[in-house]
Design an enzyme around this catalytic site. Sequence first.
Site, short mmCIF file in Angstrom:
data_model
loop_
_atom_site.label_atom_id
_atom_site.label_comp_id
_atom_site.label_asym_id
_atom_site.label_seq_id
_atom_site.Cartn_x
_atom_site.Cartn_y
_atom_site.Cartn_z
N HIS A 34 -0.04 -17.27 24.13
CA HIS A 34 -0.86 -16.87 25.28
C HIS A 34 -1.10 -18.08 26.17
O HIS A 34 -1.41 -19.17 25.69
CB HIS A 34 -2.20 -16.30 24.81
N LYS B 250 -13.98 -8.16 27.44
CA LYS B 250 -13.74 -7.87 28.86
C LYS B 250 -14.15 -6.44 29.19
O LYS B 250 -14.68 -6.15 30.25
CB LYS B 250 -12.26 -8.08 29.19
#
Length: 932
Positions: A147, A591
Amino acid sequence: MSRTAEYDDKTLRANIRLLKVMLDKVLKHQASPRVAAIVEQLQRQFSALQRDGNPARRQQLLKTLEDLPAETLSEVIRAFSLYFSLLNIAEESTQLQHRRRQIEKNKHYWRGSFHDTLLAFKQSGVTVEQLQPLLDDLHYLPVMTAHPTEAKRRTVRGALRSVFISHEKLQNTGIKGYFREEVLDRLQNKIQLLWKTDEVRAHSMGVIDEIDSGMFYFPLSLFEATAQVYRNLQRALVDVYGSSAAAQVHIPSFLNFGSWIGGDRDGNPNVKPQTTALALRLQARTITQEYLRRIDLLREQLAYSHGLCQPTEAFLHSLENDREMLGESAAAIERNCLQEPYRHKLSLMKLRMHKRLELIEQRIVGDSSQTDAHAYNDIQSFHADLILIRESLISHGDEALANRDLQDLIRLVDVFGFYLMQLDVRQESTRHSQAVAEILSAALNIDYMNLDETQRLQVLSEAIAIPGGLGYDASALSPVTAETLEVFQIMAQMRREIGHDCFSRYVISMTHSASHIMEVLLLAAQNGLAGRISGQWYCHIGVSPLFETIDDLNHIDSVLRGLLSQPVYRALLQASNLRQEVMLGYSDSCKDGGTLASAWGLYRAQQQVVKISDDEGIPCRMFHGRGGTIGRGGGPTHEAILAQPPATVRGQIKFTEQGEVLFYRYNNMETAIYELTMGATGLMKASLSLIQPVEQDQTHNLAVMSELAQLGERSYRQLTEHTPGFLDYFYEATPVAEIGQLNIGSRPSHRKKQDRSKYSVRAIAWVFAWAQSRQTFPAWYGIGSSLESYCAGNPERLNALRELYKNWPFFRNLLSNAQMALSKSDMSIAEEYSALCVDPEVGKRIHSLIASEHRRCVDWVLEIAECDQLLAENPELAASLRRRNDYLGPLNYMQAGLLRALNEDTEDGQSRWMKPLLRTINAIAAGMRNTG
């Protein structure tokens, strides 16, 4: 001794002062004439602004920045960035010195060490007999991911390591006079070289670059750190329980490393089936090269001569077998070691290992046709040869030598095999559903997509059991489905080529039903990885459902119970001899619903999974998808493990590590030893339920937390989903668009291009952008309003929360992490970014909401922690953030100004302002010590 009493700033300040003097010297001689003075001027101006908030001081700061030409501005930004890098080195070095002093005084008695942990165990009544079942069930598995959160180039990481090593030599008090001056000169040269190394990547990283980056830390630190971790545990056992008691304990190889790099294709179109094969081959090359290096080391050491020692018959028989097998190849290399049996054996072992390396090199370039029966073609034969040598050495009284470098190599073979890191493959569930639908349509004319869940599970169970797989015309499949199937072909091929353990799990993102797991097993069955022969089930693949969003976490019970009720699935799981692994996604759940809902949803999810596991009689393991920042489940590993629900860890933990986390933990060997140790001891402490009863959570606490989570989620969703203009604010008042141009990863920052929804932006870019603009709100928004609503003037409720903070590790860890994130926020600086909004009213309104919640959160967290300032219980971190702040602030003002210039300058803005802006992103990331 209290944490505050242990904290001594004197040594750290001296280390910082030394490095800063050297940096100033570099700036005065190597940068533009005014750069050093401007850096000091900006730091002083921002510091003064922080003290009283005088608008005139803000104007002075802005005026200084406005007068800087683009080239000078770039150099100023680089100077700030380099300061942070040197500050990080000073802090790491000082922490290392502190641990060394603790070791000198108390035999590895730093907090969280093996000695400290085992001593606490012994004092609590854990006997040496109880240690064995605890150790036997341990499995600590950090998983490296690609990532894009590491903003530093590999070249810069290497240069920083050189500075660290040079600085470390100065800590030796025996280096004086001329020799000290020489070390100082070398350190000065390293800092000067770092100044002349560009920290911004000129080109985007490809997947191969990411694979290479993930392997970078193994020869650098992790091979030796891994061996040292096991040695330290063995020594601590002897120190605490005594040598005779410790001799009863066998320390299994509980540490392994995993990787997603080259296997994670979810949302990354650049990861192809051949990428997965290449990743494993490159990993195989890295570990094979390490084995060759260590064989050479043993050849130098084991210079025993015939007549002066008597090797075992088994060893001598093995040596003769090798000579006979290798024939002329053996004769060519054994001439100089015929009188030295161990060197003789190791020389032949080196030849066999080198032949393996040659095969790997051929396969890397695409030639898989070659074979060599003389090469080490399985890890078991190499391991057996090492054990033969060890047992032979012990037989003639040389156990002490056998237990050093030879034992280290045996341990590394247990840990790394021929694969280095066990690779996880990850793909999104709809890809599998599409592939299964095409195959069932082609083979059996079944309309899979129109079946309900019960019908799907029935069809999948029957199809998996068909010997040899389903018959269908592969040429009629779509390219997407053909590629999905090819991944399983590669998995089967790599298991044969690298070893049966080279893969860990196949992870399914967006798992919404039990059929999503069964679909993967049907695709695996088409390539010989699962099925039934002669009435016997076999399975060479493990599948991990990934639950990511708040809604996903709420459906774990129905999905897992539905899955485990399938006789075919249970038969395959039993045949694989694997635990059921369940992956929990921290990033997307945070999120999606905010930190309170995410943290509590994940906590409850673990309790659910363990209950299902117990009810069904199926052992399980959690796979924690954590990021580097608090907003993505980050934070200190030791504390995070201890904050898991009681009796849920049970010896096994697997978690992702990525980007800047890898750099800060593993770029230096002694720090790597510390980090691995802290993770392992956290796992040991959290797994005590395996050998003795542990106190369960109180029902009242669970009810309180459930109410707080609901209040926090409501507040977070109100802001992020129901506040007009919020997403405009995100895209206009943060550098999220520019982060994508940093070239720090091969995966796109958005799932869908041009989609500016909260769903589309990836969690990494989401957290990274908010951190850059000093808002960090994903890690704390909703906590303040939930605490305020819950207490609502009720002193009894406030006192109850204070008790939770004192006595419940989960709640304490939650608010401690919130304090860290709140300390990194600065609402005055965030206001500068809010002014970038196209609609000024939107900027003011959204910033006001975030700033109000920030104040509310600070007030209530301090109220519950009964402290007068954030991080009062962690003075080291508090001092570190204060040191950074006076240098971070000017960078934020520069970044906001550059974003404004980019927006306004449509002609040459890209060439003039983009690179300085990218430098600010790197610099702020270095200063805050996290990105995504």
